[in-house]
Design a protein around this motif. Structure first.
Motif, PDB file in Angstrom:
ATOM      1  N   ASP A 121     -15.882  -6.923  29.845  1.00  0.00           N
ATOM      2  CA  ASP A 121     -14.977  -7.892  29.216  1.00  0.00           C
ATOM      3  C   ASP A 121     -15.554  -9.279  29.476  1.00  0.00           C
ATOM      4  OD1 ASP A 121     -12.905  -9.195  28.016  1.00  0.00           O
ATOM      5  OD2 ASP A 121     -11.448  -8.819  29.603  1.00  0.00           O
ATOM      6  N   PHE A 122     -16.299  -9.800  28.499  1.00  0.00           N
ATOM      7  CA  PHE A 122     -16.971 -11.089  28.681  1.00  0.00           C
ATOM      8  C   PHE A 122     -15.978 -12.197  28.345  1.00  0.00           C
ATOM      9  CE2 PHE A 122     -20.050 -14.417  28.510  1.00  0.00           C
ATOM     10  CZ  PHE A 122     -21.063 -13.989  29.363  1.00  0.00           C
ATOM     11  N   VAL A 123     -15.379 -12.768  29.385  1.00  0.00           N
ATOM     12  CA  VAL A 123     -14.327 -13.776  29.177  1.00  0.00           C
ATOM     13  C   VAL A 123     -14.891 -15.172  29.072  1.00  0.00           C
ATOM     14  CG1 VAL A 123     -12.628 -12.352  30.346  1.00  0.00           C
ATOM     15  CG2 VAL A 123     -13.900 -14.045  31.668  1.00  0.00           C
ATOM     16  N   GLY A 124     -16.142 -15.390  29.520  1.00  0.00           N
ATOM     17  CA  GLY A 124     -16.775 -16.690  29.397  1.00  0.00           C
ATOM     18  C   GLY A 124     -16.788 -17.464  30.701  1.00  0.00           C
ATOM     19  N   HIS A 125     -17.798 -18.317  30.854  1.00  0.00           N
ATOM     20  CA  HIS A 125     -17.947 -19.099  32.069  1.00  0.00           C
ATOM     21  C   HIS A 125     -16.844 -20.142  32.162  1.00  0.00           C
ATOM     22  CE1 HIS A 125     -19.719 -21.092  35.430  1.00  0.00           C
ATOM     23  NE2 HIS A 125     -19.859 -22.231  34.771  1.00  0.00           N
ATOM     24  N   ASP A 151     -19.567 -13.731  37.264  1.00  0.00           N
ATOM     25  CA  ASP A 151     -19.607 -15.152  36.909  1.00  0.00           C
ATOM     26  C   ASP A 151     -18.845 -15.432  35.614  1.00  0.00           C
ATOM     27  OD1 ASP A 151     -21.366 -17.911  37.241  1.00  0.00           O
ATOM     28  OD2 ASP A 151     -21.092 -17.360  35.146  1.00  0.00           O
ATOM     29  N   SER A 152     -19.107 -14.642  34.584  1.00  0.00           N
ATOM     30  CA  SER A 152     -18.502 -14.905  33.280  1.00  0.00           C
ATOM     31  C   SER A 152     -17.916 -13.658  32.645  1.00  0.00           C
ATOM     32  CB  SER A 152     -19.547 -15.509  32.321  1.00  0.00           C
ATOM     33  OG  SER A 152     -20.086 -16.700  32.843  1.00  0.00           O
ATOM     34  N   HIS A 153     -17.910 -12.552  33.362  1.00  0.00           N
ATOM     35  CA  HIS A 153     -17.349 -11.325  32.793  1.00  0.00           C
ATOM     36  C   HIS A 153     -16.644 -10.516  33.868  1.00  0.00           C
ATOM     37  CE1 HIS A 153     -21.006  -9.355  34.442  1.00  0.00           C
ATOM     38  NE2 HIS A 153     -20.278  -8.253  34.415  1.00  0.00           N
ATOM     39  N   VAL A 154     -15.794  -9.624  33.399  1.00  0.00           N
ATOM     40  CA  VAL A 154     -15.141  -8.643  34.263  1.00  0.00           C
ATOM     41  C   VAL A 154     -15.645  -7.269  33.849  1.00  0.00           C
ATOM     42  CG1 VAL A 154     -12.951  -7.588  34.932  1.00  0.00           C
ATOM     43  CG2 VAL A 154     -13.095 -10.069  34.598  1.00  0.00           C
ATOM     44  N   GLU A 155     -16.022  -6.460  34.831  1.00  0.00           N
ATOM     45  CA  GLU A 155     -16.450  -5.093  34.537  1.00  0.00           C
ATOM     46  C   GLU A 155     -15.351  -4.120  34.926  1.00  0.00           C
ATOM     47  OE1 GLU A 155     -20.501  -3.238  35.292  1.00  0.00           O
ATOM     48  OE2 GLU A 155     -19.292  -2.298  36.868  1.00  0.00           O
TER      49      GLU A 155
END
Length: 785
Positions: free
Chosen positions: A253-257, A208-212
């Motif tokens: 990598d928490f890129v944000g919603h 949803d808001s991050h890439v692993e």
């Protein structure tokens, strides 16, 4: 491992600071007209940052302005101020970062200081080893030490007793520059040049808001870490993004919603000197808004890792916390058994894998220390020997044992096929071996929490409700081999100050302390025991726990202690880590609400009140996930008063997250535990009867109680508008929380009131604190010219 050992043997001048905001072994000396940012209680230390970090927790922050006639020097010294022998080393290595690009002429000098007599080496421009510094990109600088050793102008420095690596003034341009410095170490040529293999099985997955990012750890001796590179232009160009050690194979990598950018990633392994392998293939991923089902799947999947991937390798039991090594916890392991069942149902693992792991746990528990059938709170995950929980607590813990048995009985019911008979028999033997009646202290009308062969009953703690121990009495009465009389339920469990007629925020608490206590009271005993549609002589516990959940949330909405962040979407007080240790946080004015919000508190209540829990899950993840979300799900807690986020995970907090979500989604654990015949017999003995009482879903409490601020940004004044009448107190605080101005205004409901910004307040960003009745608002205020 060999590569890691090689790295550790090389002289290191800086890796991390143990102090907050400065490096105690680093010295910052400006002189004359030049300036150099200083920090620390003595005012002469090198500042550190946790915002721009190559590796570990922090990096050095060098901010200087070089002017003619002045000088500055930043001395990076190994912790404890030892002398380092670098005479037999080949390279000095460090990593640099700048938000702005630096030309070669803007770089500082580099030199060393040695003992005795603080002799300085030659002072060489850093630009000899680095052709400028590109913006926003960590760059390794490898300095051949022969350049200093063989310099014809070299002073008589003894490099076998090197005291400091020094960054110092070069060009006097009168401009402030800032660079961040990390991992200041020396290496031999062998360490720098040793070949490493590229990592394999690299994948990127968008949520949803991050890439692993995930990859397989290298097993070659030379690999000590990995470099992650990221591109946001379809792979047209990649920038260095993050360093990871060789013990980590996952990166968030928490890129944000709402960030719909497609990111491309690649990864390289590095050796002890920072030399990279070839790159992995490029992987692409982007985020997308998750449905409720997808969000709950994600939270369960990540939390499951704590109980499966992080389980003790010998016993399979759950470690107490994410920093535990050999120490495992019995109660948390009982939750872990339930988590494995969830993992099977959700296809995180196969049924065979889950069964194998639970059999491993059961086989270990057969030979682990027991005290009249009860396991200790803590034990060694390798030997099964008790590890004392406290000075007198080195024996049986009946409450932790009950949490374990709750999980085991749930598993016994779940594995119902003919080829599961061995596991079922083993669990039954463990269950039958618990001497619940021993913990009566012969004929007492109450059960006791602890017994030790060394200290007997000295802790002397009777188990009385209402709290987290309900399951102890249910199992003790249900035991087919060592039961206690059903009368102990009334005399023991409910024999104290049990019922509570008070109402809080229109919700009767029914049983327990005022406000209900910490929310784990509503979770631990009800992971397996289904409280729905039934009551004993005292309460319907589903209704009681529903009310407890709403009371806990309502306290945070009203926020009488004015903690930052509390709202209808950010709430949940229970036992957890906090900035000053560990505390059973709970509503009330008794000092147990210090501003710490714990995700397990709200999420563990999801079967009772999903209508308020699910929005909070989204809010915690999307708004605070950069700091609160990790490779094993939600970290333990957060405290916005102190801008603190836990780095820890705890078994007893992770357990209710995955287990209670499943009880909300499928009732799996409730159904399996309640199907045990001993539980049905117990319910008749205790006197549980059907109860059709339903909870009442309340409208949003206080949701429309607000104070609006406009315009923002503002110039000379702002308008305030409130949903209530009363006297409003206002404060303007600076970036460090210091009070600049304050005052009061009389407000009428719905009427806009003008507040002139004091002329002493200059342009900039401030915090506006508004309080009216029980409404407390903290808001950023931007003042423009």
């Amino acid at each position: 491992m060999l590569g890691t050992l090689l790295l550790a043997q090389n002289p290191s001048f800086f890796e991390d600071s143990n102090q907050d905001g400065y490096y105690d072994s680093g010295l910052a000396f400006p002189s004359g007209s030049s300036s150099l940012l200083q920090a620390g209680p003595s005012g002469d230390k090198i500042p550190t940052t946790d915002q721009f970090v190559y590796s570990g927790d922090n990096a050095l922050a060098l901010s200087w302005t070089s002017r003619a006639g002045g000088d500055w020097a930043a001395l990076v010294i190994a912790p404890g101020f030892p002398f380092q022998n670098i005479a037999n080393q080949d390279y000095l290595s460090f990593w640099l970062y700048s938000e702005d690009s630096l030309a070669p002429s803007e770089m500082p000098l580099l030199y060393f200081e040695g003992a005795p007599n603080n002799v300085k080496s030659s002072r060489l421009p850093l630009s000899l080893f680095l052709e400028g510094l590109s913006a926003q990109n960590w760059t390794q600088v490898l300095v051949p030490l022969d350049t200093f050793f063989n310099d014809p102008n070299q002073t008589n420095i003894n490099f076998s007793q090197t005291k400091a690596v020094i960054f110092g003034q070069d060009a006097s341009d009168g401009v402030m520059h800032t660079i961040y410095v990390d991992e200041v170490k020396t290496f031999t040529a062998a360490a720098v040049n040793e070949a490493v293999n590229p990592p394999t099985d690299f994948i990127a997955t968008g949520y949803d808001s991050h890439v692993e990012l995930a990859w397989r750890l290298n097993t070659d001796a030379a690999t000590v870490g990995y470099h992650i590179y990221r591109s946001d232009n379809q792979g047209g160009s990649f920038r260095f993004y993050r360093y990871m050690s060789n013990v980590d194979s996952l990166f968030i990598d928490f890129v944000g919603h709402g960030d719909t950018t497609s990111y491309q990633y690649r990864i390289a392994a590095i050796n002890g000197g920072g030399k990279e392998s070839a790159f992995s293939p490029v992987e692409s991923a982007q985020t997308s808004a998750f449905s409720e089902e997808e969000m709950l799947d994600m939270v369960q999947r990540y939390t499951f890792r704590y109980f499966y991937d992080f389980a003790h390798p010998v016993s399979g039991l759950s470690r107490e916390r994410s920093t535990s090594d050999d120490l495992v916890t019995i109660g948390g392991s009982g939750f872990g058994v339930m988590a494995l069942l969830v993992g099977i149902e959700r296809d995180f693992i196969t049924r065979a894998e889950g069964k194998e792991r639970i059999q491993k746990m059961v086989d270990f528990l057969k030979t682990a220390d027991r005290f009249h059938g009860a396991w200790p709170h803590w034990m060694s995950g390798t030997t099964g020997e008790v590890i004392p929980f406290s000075p007198l607590d080195d024996g049986g813990d009946l409450v932790e044992t009950a949490f374990m048995v709750q999980g085991l009985l749930t598993a016994r019911a779940y594995f119902d096929q003919p080829d599961d008979s061995t596991l079922r028999s083993d669990i039954t033997a463990l269950w039958h071996g618990v001497e619940w009646n021993w913990y009566r202290r012969q004929v007492q009308k109450v059960l006791y929490w602890h017994w030790s062969p060394n200290f007997g009953w000295q802790i002397n703690l009777p188990i009385r409700g209402f709290n987290e121990t309900h399951i102890v009495y249910l199992l003790a009465i249900a035991s087919p081999t060592h039961p206690v009389p059903a009368g102990l339920y009334d005399d023991g469990w409910a024999g104290g100050n049990y019922l509570n007629p008070k109402t809080f925020y229109s919700f009767p608490i029914i049983a327990g302390t005022d406000y209900g206590g910490p929310l784990f009271f509503a979770h631990y005993s009800y992971m397996g025991f289904d409280p729905r549609n039934k009551r004993d002589a005292y309460a319907n516990y589903f209704v009681r726990n529903y009310n407890h959940t709403y009371i806990n949330r309502s306290w945070s909405i009203q926020n009488p202690l004015n903690h930052i962040g509390y709202s209808n979407l950010l709430w949940g007080l229970t036992a957890s880590d906090n900035p000053n240790g560990y505390l059973a946080h709970e509503p009330g004015l008794g000092g147990r609400d210090n501003g710490t919000i714990t995700p397990t508190a709200s999420i563990g209540s999801i079967p009772y009140a999903p209508e308020i829990v699910i929005p909070t899950i989204y809010h915690m993840y999307r708004e605070y996930g950069k700091d609160l979300w990790g490779t094993m799900g939600f970290k333990d807690a957060m405290n916005l008063n102190e801008n603190w986020f836990a780095s820890s995970y705890l078994a007893i907090d992770q357990g209710p997250i995955i287990g209670m979500i499943e009880n909300y989604r499928s009732q799996l654990l409730w159904d399996q535990f309640m199907s045990n015949p001993e539980i049905q017999t117990m319910m008749q003995a205790v006197g549980f009867v059907a109860d059709s009482a339903q909870v009442k879903i309340e409208p949003e409490l206080f949701a429309k109680r607000e104070i609006k601020v406009f315009p923002n940004p503002a110039k000379e004044s702002i308008q305030l508008q409130s949903t209530e009448s009363g006297q409003l107190a206002w404060e303007i605080l600076d970036a460090n929380g210091r009070l600049l101005q304050n005052g009061k205004l009389n407000m009428l409901q719905g009427e806009a009131k003008k507040l002139d910004i004091p002329t002493t307040i200059g342009d900039g960003i401030y915090t506006l604190h508004l309080q009216l009745n029980n409404i407390s608002v903290y808001q950023k205020l931007l003042v423009q010219p």
